[in-house]
Enzyme design. Sequence first.
Site, PDB file in Angstrom:
ATOM      1  N   ASN A   7       7.516 -23.956  24.376  1.00  0.00           N
ATOM      2  CA  ASN A   7       7.916 -23.690  25.738  1.00  0.00           C
ATOM      3  C   ASN A   7       6.786 -23.886  26.799  1.00  0.00           C
ATOM      4  OD1 ASN A   7       8.859 -22.594  28.289  1.00  0.00           O
ATOM      5  ND2 ASN A   7       8.928 -20.243  27.090  1.00  0.00           N
ATOM      6  N   LYS A  14       3.569 -22.038  25.251  1.00  0.00           N
ATOM      7  CA  LYS A  14       3.694 -21.097  24.454  1.00  0.00           C
ATOM      8  C   LYS A  14       4.200 -21.653  23.233  1.00  0.00           C
ATOM      9  CE  LYS A  14       4.544 -17.423  27.740  1.00  0.00           C
ATOM     10  NZ  LYS A  14       5.599 -17.076  28.496  1.00  0.00           N
ATOM     11  N   ARG A  90      12.058 -25.650  24.591  1.00  0.00           N
ATOM     12  CA  ARG A  90      12.859 -24.876  25.743  1.00  0.00           C
ATOM     13  C   ARG A  90      12.985 -25.986  26.894  1.00  0.00           C
ATOM     14  NH1 ARG A  90      11.400 -20.147  29.743  1.00  0.00           N
ATOM     15  NH2 ARG A  90      13.703 -19.848  30.365  1.00  0.00           N
ATOM     16  N   HIS A 179      18.609 -18.633  32.011  1.00  0.00           N
ATOM     17  CA  HIS A 179      18.276 -17.600  30.887  1.00  0.00           C
ATOM     18  C   HIS A 179      19.529 -17.697  29.987  1.00  0.00           C
ATOM     19  CE1 HIS A 179      16.416 -14.910  34.225  1.00  0.00           C
ATOM     20  NE2 HIS A 179      15.199 -15.602  33.580  1.00  0.00           N
ATOM     21  N   HIS A 207      20.015  -9.742  32.087  1.00  0.00           N
ATOM     22  CA  HIS A 207      18.780 -10.136  31.765  1.00  0.00           C
ATOM     23  C   HIS A 207      17.835  -9.985  32.995  1.00  0.00           C
ATOM     24  CE1 HIS A 207      15.560 -12.822  29.865  1.00  0.00           C
ATOM     25  NE2 HIS A 207      15.066 -12.884  31.161  1.00  0.00           N
ATOM     26  N   LEU A 208      17.070  -8.766  32.544  1.00  0.00           N
ATOM     27  CA  LEU A 208      16.375  -8.361  33.874  1.00  0.00           C
ATOM     28  C   LEU A 208      14.849  -8.337  33.730  1.00  0.00           C
ATOM     29  CD1 LEU A 208      18.425  -5.136  34.472  1.00  0.00           C
ATOM     30  CD2 LEU A 208      18.767  -7.419  35.352  1.00  0.00           C
ATOM     31  N   GLY A 211      12.122 -13.052  36.358  1.00  0.00           N
ATOM     32  CA  GLY A 211      13.597 -13.682  36.767  1.00  0.00           C
ATOM     33  C   GLY A 211      14.441 -12.604  36.468  1.00  0.00           C
ATOM     34  N   ARG A 240      11.707 -13.687  44.245  1.00  0.00           N
ATOM     35  CA  ARG A 240      12.562 -14.511  44.770  1.00  0.00           C
ATOM     36  C   ARG A 240      13.735 -13.842  45.314  1.00  0.00           C
ATOM     37  NH1 ARG A 240      13.899 -16.891  39.060  1.00  0.00           N
ATOM     38  NH2 ARG A 240      12.090 -18.067  38.685  1.00  0.00           N
ATOM     39  N   PHE A 283       7.641  -4.443  38.229  1.00  0.00           N
ATOM     40  CA  PHE A 283       8.497  -3.116  38.357  1.00  0.00           C
ATOM     41  C   PHE A 283       7.653  -1.964  37.812  1.00  0.00           C
ATOM     42  CE2 PHE A 283      13.047  -3.804  39.223  1.00  0.00           C
ATOM     43  CZ  PHE A 283      13.076  -5.373  39.733  1.00  0.00           C
ATOM     44  N   ASN A 334      12.654  -1.901  29.039  1.00  0.00           N
ATOM     45  CA  ASN A 334      11.689  -1.034  29.023  1.00  0.00           C
ATOM     46  C   ASN A 334      11.808   0.118  30.087  1.00  0.00           C
ATOM     47  OD1 ASN A 334       9.523  -1.933  27.085  1.00  0.00           O
ATOM     48  ND2 ASN A 334       9.925  -3.794  28.392  1.00  0.00           N
ATOM     49  N   GLU A 385      14.259 -15.385  22.717  1.00  0.00           N
ATOM     50  CA  GLU A 385      14.819 -16.783  23.117  1.00  0.00           C
ATOM     51  C   GLU A 385      14.307 -17.611  22.083  1.00  0.00           C
ATOM     52  OE1 GLU A 385      13.601 -15.276  26.686  1.00  0.00           O
ATOM     53  OE2 GLU A 385      14.946 -16.865  27.743  1.00  0.00           O
TER      54      GLU A 385
HETATM   55  P1  ADP Z   1       9.422 -13.015  32.533  1.00  0.00           P
HETATM   56  O1  ADP Z   1       9.463 -13.258  31.204  1.00  0.00           O
HETATM   57  O2  ADP Z   1      10.657 -13.301  33.333  1.00  0.00           O
HETATM   58  O3  ADP Z   1       8.077 -13.392  33.177  1.00  0.00           O
HETATM   59  P2  ADP Z   1       9.601 -10.190  31.482  1.00  0.00           P
HETATM   60  O4  ADP Z   1      11.066 -10.310  31.073  1.00  0.00           O
HETATM   61  O5  ADP Z   1       8.460 -10.156  30.843  1.00  0.00           O
HETATM   62  O6  ADP Z   1       9.445 -11.555  32.683  1.00  0.00           O
HETATM   63  O7  ADP Z   1       9.821  -8.951  32.649  1.00  0.00           O
HETATM   64  C1  ADP Z   1       8.553  -8.544  33.312  1.00  0.00           C
HETATM   65  C2  ADP Z   1       9.039  -7.281  34.316  1.00  0.00           C
HETATM   66  O8  ADP Z   1       9.065  -6.320  33.207  1.00  0.00           O
HETATM   67  C3  ADP Z   1       7.722  -6.866  35.195  1.00  0.00           C
HETATM   68  O9  ADP Z   1       8.444  -6.345  36.397  1.00  0.00           O
HETATM   69  C4  ADP Z   1       7.444  -5.535  34.230  1.00  0.00           C
HETATM   70  O10 ADP Z   1       6.823  -4.732  35.352  1.00  0.00           O
HETATM   71  C5  ADP Z   1       8.598  -5.112  33.702  1.00  0.00           C
HETATM   72  N1  ADP Z   1       8.100  -4.125  32.510  1.00  0.00           N
HETATM   73  C6  ADP Z   1       8.489  -2.782  32.672  1.00  0.00           C
HETATM   74  N2  ADP Z   1       7.923  -2.103  31.653  1.00  0.00           N
HETATM   75  C7  ADP Z   1       7.323  -3.309  30.738  1.00  0.00           C
HETATM   76  C8  ADP Z   1       6.713  -3.171  29.519  1.00  0.00           C
HETATM   77  N3  ADP Z   1       6.378  -1.990  28.956  1.00  0.00           N
HETATM   78  N4  ADP Z   1       6.228  -4.245  29.111  1.00  0.00           N
HETATM   79  C9  ADP Z   1       6.237  -5.574  29.875  1.00  0.00           C
HETATM   80  N5  ADP Z   1       7.214  -5.531  31.241  1.00  0.00           N
HETATM   81  C10 ADP Z   1       7.523  -4.431  31.509  1.00  0.00           C
END
Ligand code: ADP
Length: 397
Positions: A7, A14, A90, A179, A207-208, A211, A240, A283, A334, A385
């Site tokens: 990726n 990665k 990817r 995604h 998928h939160l 993004g 975004r 978050f 999470n 993924e």
């Molecule tokens: P991406 O892969 O799109 O960069 P992720 O799926 O890793 O993003 O999500 C990141 C978001 O998940 C952040 O806003 C982060 O605060 C939130 N989050 C909440 N709790 C956790 C946790 N325990 N570990 C990782 N991310 C967390």
Amino acid sequence: MKILVINAGSSSLKYQLIAMETEQVIAKGTCERIGIPGGNLTHKANGKTFVVEQEMASHTDAISLVLAELVDKEAGVISSMDEIDAVGHRVVASGEAFTKTTLVDDEVMKTMDEIAELAPLHNPAAILGINACREVMPEKKMALVFDTSFHATMPDYAYLYAIDYDDYKKYKVRKYGAHGTSHKYVAGEAARYLGKKPEELKIITCHLGNGSSISAVDGGKCIDTSMGFTPLAGVPMGTRSGDIDVAAIDFLCKKKGMTMEEGLVYLNKQCGMKGISGVSSDFRDLTAARDAGNYRAALALKMFTYSCKRYVGSYMAALGGLDCIVFTAGIGENTPHIRKAIAGGLEAFGVVIDDEKNNCKNDGTIHDIAADTSRVRVLVIPTNEELVIARETAALL
Ligand code: ADP
């Protein structure tokens, strides 16, 4: 069979080496600061973490370093490169050029160059990664796995924007989604967990993460998704804006003296949770700030969950029913209070969250957080993924 999953980002790369018989990750890692001073590789294998500080002028240097690490005496997990059966890459966007996983050849790479402008932040980096692998491992079979493929089943009335149809035909401007690899994985896992065939289920996958996107999956096929021509559309995200009236963008650009290009950087990088809260795009930070009484952090979180709830509601209507809601990715896996704010209050639609179950820890397994009385199951499923990329690559071979 062993598949190397790559990726590639513009300055990072990665990788995971996956043994397909057991679907176990036998080594994984990240190259950071490619082309920037201070390059390093973090490699995890054999229960240990290895850090290699080494400059990498290009993605080719990065791939060479990864391969050296994979066969290294101490950090390595294979005796030679011959043990890698194929490489899966990817790729974020395929436009209409590719609708399924595709084996790399010169012709395919020519098309990849032509569609690079569809995802200017992501596809050029993927191309760097693919070309680097072709240079270092010219004899290896390589597959491209597209984030957009899962959304290729959307009907035209869902993916089209109401612009001049001839312009759609000419420029291919339409919704593609993103995604898809994650939505596909968790929808499949949901069916497996529920002991049903995918064809029997109507699922909404959320998928939160940094993004975020939400998809409606009917009988295993995506029928709609919240992201659009690019990943800027849909729910508001870390940085975004999500959906916004385009006339407001023109107005903002004029007021702030930005070109359209600058306006798009602003909407991608300075808006969303970060812009509304003024605190952070993360978050965890937003939750802490909200709990400490920060109004704008609370507002940002409310805007996020309200927007997600509206998508969930509209997809229930689009699906004509619902069997299951899935939460995945960093936030979805999470953050109980976000899940509750999105899927709570939907009892009239057969969705009942069990607060105790919702407080589950992310332990890498699937959790059903719906009450026993809930007609709709609500699942928390860790996404994977890389495994989908490895499976698709293996299947293509
Ligand atoms: P991406 O892969 O799109 O960069 P992720 O799926 O890793 O993003 O999500 C990141 C978001 O998940 C952040 O806003 C982060 O605060 C939130 N989050 C909440 N709790 C956790 C946790 N325990 N570990 C990782 N991310 C967390």
